[in-house]
Design a protein around this motif. Structure first.
Motif, PDB file in Angstrom:
ATOM      1  N   ASP A   1       4.553   6.027  -9.419  1.00  0.00           N
ATOM      2  CA  ASP A   1       4.379   4.767  -8.685  1.00  0.00           C
ATOM      3  C   ASP A   1       5.418   3.764  -9.157  1.00  0.00           C
ATOM      4  O   ASP A   1       5.662   3.649 -10.357  1.00  0.00           O
ATOM      5  CB  ASP A   1       2.978   4.192  -8.934  1.00  0.00           C
TER       6      ASP A   1
ATOM      7  N   LEU B   1       4.801  12.888  -9.412  1.00  0.00           N
ATOM      8  CA  LEU B   1       4.487  11.782  -8.512  1.00  0.00           C
ATOM      9  C   LEU B   1       4.456  10.516  -9.360  1.00  0.00           C
ATOM     10  O   LEU B   1       3.759  10.471 -10.373  1.00  0.00           O
ATOM     11  CB  LEU B   1       3.123  11.993  -7.838  1.00  0.00           C
TER      12      LEU B   1
ATOM     13  N   ILE C   1     -10.894  -2.228  -5.652  1.00  0.00           N
ATOM     14  CA  ILE C   1     -10.579  -1.090  -4.786  1.00  0.00           C
ATOM     15  C   ILE C   1      -9.569  -0.159  -5.442  1.00  0.00           C
ATOM     16  O   ILE C   1      -8.556  -0.606  -6.003  1.00  0.00           O
ATOM     17  CB  ILE C   1     -10.078  -1.586  -3.418  1.00  0.00           C
TER      18      ILE C   1
ATOM     19  N   THR D   1       0.055  -4.166  -3.457  1.00  0.00           N
ATOM     20  CA  THR D   1      -0.690  -4.171  -4.719  1.00  0.00           C
ATOM     21  C   THR D   1      -1.834  -5.178  -4.698  1.00  0.00           C
ATOM     22  O   THR D   1      -2.784  -5.042  -5.443  1.00  0.00           O
ATOM     23  CB  THR D   1       0.227  -4.472  -5.920  1.00  0.00           C
TER      24      THR D   1
ATOM     25  N   ARG E   1       4.874   5.008  -3.776  1.00  0.00           N
ATOM     26  CA  ARG E   1       4.620   6.242  -4.528  1.00  0.00           C
ATOM     27  C   ARG E   1       5.741   7.203  -4.172  1.00  0.00           C
ATOM     28  O   ARG E   1       6.022   7.442  -2.999  1.00  0.00           O
ATOM     29  CB  ARG E   1       3.263   6.834  -4.168  1.00  0.00           C
TER      30      ARG E   1
ATOM     31  N   PHE F   1      -2.994   1.809  -7.422  1.00  0.00           N
ATOM     32  CA  PHE F   1      -1.706   1.591  -6.775  1.00  0.00           C
ATOM     33  C   PHE F   1      -0.772   0.795  -7.673  1.00  0.00           C
ATOM     34  O   PHE F   1      -1.116  -0.274  -8.153  1.00  0.00           O
ATOM     35  CB  PHE F   1      -1.911   0.912  -5.429  1.00  0.00           C
ATOM     36  N   GLY F   2       0.392   1.354  -7.891  1.00  0.00           N
ATOM     37  CA  GLY F   2       1.358   0.721  -8.774  1.00  0.00           C
ATOM     38  C   GLY F   2       1.323   1.311 -10.171  1.00  0.00           C
ATOM     39  O   GLY F   2       2.244   1.126 -10.959  1.00  0.00           O
ATOM     40  N   ILE F   3       0.246   2.025 -10.488  1.00  0.00           N
ATOM     41  CA  ILE F   3       0.143   2.653 -11.811  1.00  0.00           C
ATOM     42  C   ILE F   3       0.259   4.165 -11.688  1.00  0.00           C
ATOM     43  O   ILE F   3       1.028   4.796 -12.396  1.00  0.00           O
ATOM     44  CB  ILE F   3      -1.185   2.247 -12.502  1.00  0.00           C
ATOM     45  N   GLY F   4      -0.484   4.754 -10.765  1.00  0.00           N
ATOM     46  CA  GLY F   4      -0.350   6.193 -10.558  1.00  0.00           C
ATOM     47  C   GLY F   4      -1.682   6.854 -10.284  1.00  0.00           C
ATOM     48  O   GLY F   4      -2.657   6.188  -9.917  1.00  0.00           O
TER      49      GLY F   4
ATOM     50  N   LEU G   1       4.634   7.123   0.119  1.00  0.00           N
ATOM     51  CA  LEU G   1       3.727   6.077   0.606  1.00  0.00           C
ATOM     52  C   LEU G   1       4.239   4.730   0.156  1.00  0.00           C
ATOM     53  O   LEU G   1       4.908   4.632  -0.865  1.00  0.00           O
ATOM     54  CB  LEU G   1       2.331   6.213  -0.024  1.00  0.00           C
TER      55      LEU G   1
ATOM     56  N   ALA H   1      -4.949  -3.080  -1.678  1.00  0.00           N
ATOM     57  CA  ALA H   1      -4.658  -1.661  -1.846  1.00  0.00           C
ATOM     58  C   ALA H   1      -4.827  -0.884  -0.551  1.00  0.00           C
ATOM     59  O   ALA H   1      -4.267   0.188  -0.371  1.00  0.00           O
ATOM     60  CB  ALA H   1      -5.568  -1.086  -2.925  1.00  0.00           C
TER      61      ALA H   1
ATOM     62  N   ARG I   1      -2.138  11.201   1.014  1.00  0.00           N
ATOM     63  CA  ARG I   1      -2.592   9.851   1.290  1.00  0.00           C
ATOM     64  C   ARG I   1      -3.943   9.600   0.627  1.00  0.00           C
ATOM     65  O   ARG I   1      -4.917  10.269   0.925  1.00  0.00           O
ATOM     66  CB  ARG I   1      -2.753   9.658   2.796  1.00  0.00           C
TER      67      ARG I   1
ATOM     68  N   THR J   1       6.419  -0.378  -8.711  1.00  0.00           N
ATOM     69  CA  THR J   1       5.986  -1.672  -8.189  1.00  0.00           C
ATOM     70  C   THR J   1       7.220  -2.494  -7.866  1.00  0.00           C
ATOM     71  O   THR J   1       8.184  -2.507  -8.632  1.00  0.00           O
ATOM     72  CB  THR J   1       5.126  -2.408  -9.230  1.00  0.00           C
TER      73      THR J   1
ATOM     74  N   ILE K   1      -1.994   0.888   2.960  1.00  0.00           N
ATOM     75  CA  ILE K   1      -1.207   2.077   2.644  1.00  0.00           C
ATOM     76  C   ILE K   1      -0.441   2.495   3.888  1.00  0.00           C
ATOM     77  O   ILE K   1      -1.014   2.593   4.971  1.00  0.00           O
ATOM     78  CB  ILE K   1      -2.128   3.235   2.211  1.00  0.00           C
TER      79      ILE K   1
ATOM     80  N   PHE L   1       2.514   0.772  -0.514  1.00  0.00           N
ATOM     81  CA  PHE L   1       1.213   0.127  -0.582  1.00  0.00           C
ATOM     82  C   PHE L   1       1.365  -1.315  -1.029  1.00  0.00           C
ATOM     83  O   PHE L   1       2.370  -1.704  -1.629  1.00  0.00           O
ATOM     84  CB  PHE L   1       0.270   0.873  -1.528  1.00  0.00           C
TER      85      PHE L   1
END
Lengths: 280, 381
Positions: free
Chosen positions: B252, B250, A97, B72, B263, A56-59, B68, B75, A11, B254, B78, B70
């Protein structure tokens, strides 16, 4: 952070970008502040450790921590735009963020180094993790003997943290060498590779720790110079770069020989590194 | 550990006992192959199966799982996702249970226990079944045809009856609630001994492996890795079908509406060409040689250095799945062949000490110099 994380080490914790400084054309220095106060106050690291940076969404991308452990509350990461995550980070602005998890890995043995001379050698982006160690030593300078620092860049434009170097240069008790291998017309400093600092350098091998961070090609030649000065295998430390995806010794991406760079390293001494088939 | 005997006719009741509170996974005959799949009655089980295409690891470490979710736009939103189904994997061979024990060591025992794996593992019961070795089996190499932990019940097929090894209280409770377990008779004990001996004798033709760790170090630069590397198709079928391969990526994702994402953890393989690429594009294992060698070093040497066991349980799946005939058996045979060739090339003057000290063997350039100092024995990638 560790206690809070132990429930789920995958996390990421939200962190706000509090400062962005352009270092070179490709590298920026980001400062982050973890939003959750308990997580922020529980965050403790040693120089040489890294965090997993999440967009988030990219890695995620593993990035070594540039700030000194003695500086708490903020986390500094020096990031080169070289992939999807780092490229996107470079397009972000203050207040945005991201997610952070960590710190991971084994850093430099600061407590063991205390009371010794130190010989710190960085090449290129290697200055990023080494800056954490240099600043930690700077903050507790009275505990160390002779401090020698050599930092090599390709061109003057590639030099990072020039302001910091100028600050350190004012101190009488830091022996600093800033070198470029491809100088321009305005460069008045040292020219060449970091290894040339070893010429004439007086080292007491019984009380000197070496630390090296740089591109893979640099390690062999610098290790050779340190060995010529008589520094013991297990007092030469170096940090390895690999693609640590999980940071917890599981995903396998950073495995070299029988070691996982993310948990057994990224900092190893030369004796350990020699025993890893394929590390150097 | 207790041993009891039940009649084979009691198997449907035993299965029903598990079905009350669990999804039951078992070996199912799919015509041209066997696979572990959900079953609802004993007659769907093919307990005399040879080898399933995929091992049971898919129920503990799914090929793709969400870790997880999240938002977008925010952020901070989570959420940890962990969905677990109480399961029993029924009819697992000893090699595959040994493989689960290896995965347990990695995902439960380290500094960072894996919460997703742990949740699944704790909700999973394992019922083992004895087997008859077949052509591809390699468990005789490592003694992994036997298992002494990691299961709840283990059924040894003795013809009309099962000798049941009872490991856990959960297993004992269900066994006693559904069957009539009794102590083994002397005849059944003798039957078990005969079956056990027959099982071990069937591996007489396997290669020797006693010096393997030392040989792997000495032959690190051996030309055999170049040959195997050129043959490897990088298809990663070996890792997918391997019960102990646990490497993952790992990623991600969207959501199409752009409002959130996930994720995920997905299976990955060190034989995949881009596995060791770092930011900026440098590939630390850019050739088939380096990748194949890395995989076998991890299987046969590195994992043991860290966890004490080989990371191969000899299930034989890669013997079937590899189209280039690269598997532990062919690798071991090649290493011993090259050892013999190298000793011959060194001539009769080569002592054991000199043989062990030489860092590498290349057919064309076997160094006849004295052992290099430690400092000079660089280890090429």
């Amino acid at each position: 952070m560790k206690n809070a994380m132990s429930a789920n080490p995958y996390r990421p914790w939200p962190a706000r970008i509090t400062s962005i400084i352009d270092l070179t054309a490709k590298e920026k220095l980001f400062e982050f502040r973890l939003i959750d106060s308990a997580i922020r106050e529980g965050f403790r690291h040693t120089a040489g450790q890294f965090v997993e940076l999440s967009l988030f969404g990219i890695g995620e991308a593993p990035i070594s921590i540039s700030s000194a452990p003695s500086k708490q509350g903020f986390i500094e990461l020096c990031v080169r735009a070289s992939g999807s995550v780092t490229g996107a980070l470079h397009r972000m602005k203050c207040g945005d963020i991201v997610g952070l998890r960590g710190p991971f890995g084994r850093g430099f043995p600061f407590e063991e180094m205390r009371g010794h001379d130190v010989l710190l050698v960085a090449g290129g982006l290697g200055i990023a993790p080494l800056k954490s160690l240099i600043n930690h030593i700077h903050d507790e300078r009275h505990d160390f003997g002779k401090v020698t620092i050599a930092y090599g860049s390709r061109t003057p434009a590639d030099i990072m943290f020039l302001d910091q170097f100028k600050m350190w240069q004012h101190r009488q008790d830091f022996d600093l060498h800033l070198l470029v291998s491809q100088p321009d017309d305005e460069w008045t400093g040292e020219v060449g590779y970091v290894t040339q600092c070893f010429e004439g350098l007086r080292v007491n091998p019984l009380r000197t720790y070496g630390a090296i961070v740089g591109p893979p090609v640099m390690y062999k030649s610098v290790i050779e110079e340190m060995r010529k000065k008589g520094i013991s295998y297990d007092m030469i430390y170096m940090s390895f770069e690999r693609q640590m995806k999980c940071g917890m010794g599981k995903c396998g991406h950073c495995a070299v020989g029988h070691q996982y760079i993310c948990v057994d390293g990224p900092v190893f001494n030369y004796w350990e590194a020699k025993n890893i088939q394929g590390a150097i | 550990m207790l041993f009891r005997v039940i009649d084979k006719t009691e198997l449907p009741e035993l299965l029903n006992g598990f079905l009350v509170a669990h999804q039951v996974i078992g070996p199912v005959d799919k015509g041209d192959h066997f696979e572990f799949a959900p079953v609802t009655a004993a007659d769907e089980l093919a307990l005399d199966y040879t080898l399933t295409t995929l091992p049971p690891k898919k129920y503990l470490l799914p090929p793709r799982e969400t870790l997880l979710s999240f938002g977008t736009t925010h952020a901070e939103d989570i959420e940890v996702v962990c969905e677990v189904t109480p399961r029993v994997i029924f009819g697992v061979h000893a090699c595959d249970i040994n493989a689960i024990n290896r995965l347990d060591a990695v995902f439960l025992g380290d500094e960072f226990p894996d919460p997703y794996y742990r949740a699944r593992r704790e909700a999973t019961l394992v019922v083992g079944i004895s087997c008859t070795p077949f052509a591809e089996c390699l468990c005789g190499l490592w003694g992994t045809g036997e298992v002494h932990s990691g299961y709840d019940l283990f059924l040894f097929d003795l013809g009309e009856v099962y000798l049941v090894s009872i490991y856990s209280v959960e297993g004992a409770n269900i066994l006693e609630a559904t069957c009539h377990p009794r102590p083994a008779t002397p005849a059944e004990v003798l039957d078990f001994e005969i079956c056990s001996k027959r099982f071990h004798d069937s591996f007489a033709a396997l290669p020797d492996t006693a010096e393997l760790p030392m040989l792997m170090d000495v032959l690190h630069k051996d030309a055999t890795w170049d040959e195997l590397g050129e043959r490897c198709l990088s298809c990663t079928a070996c890792s997918v079908s391997c019960p102990t391969c646990y490497c993952f990526d790992l990623i991600d994702l969207t959501d199409p509406d752009g409002c959130g994402g996930r994720r995920q953890r997905v299976w990955d393989s060190c034989n995949s060409p881009g596995f060791a690429v770092v930011a900026g594009g440098h590939n630390f294992r850019d050739s088939g040689r380096n990748r194949v060698r890395h995989r076998f070093y991890h299987k046969l040497l590195s994992f043991r250095a860290k966890y004490g066991d080989m990371l191969c349980v000899g299930c034989g799946r890669c013997v079937r799945s590899c189209k280039a005939d690269i598997n532990p058996r062919t690798v071991i045979e090649r290493l011993y062949r090259d050892r013999d060739r190298w000793l011959t090339e060194q001539g009769s003057g080569a002592t054991g000490a000199e043989a062990a000290a030489a860092p590498a063997i290349k057919a064309e350039a076997a160094p006849a110099t004295p052992p290099a100092s430690v400092a000079e024995q660089g280890s090429g990638a």
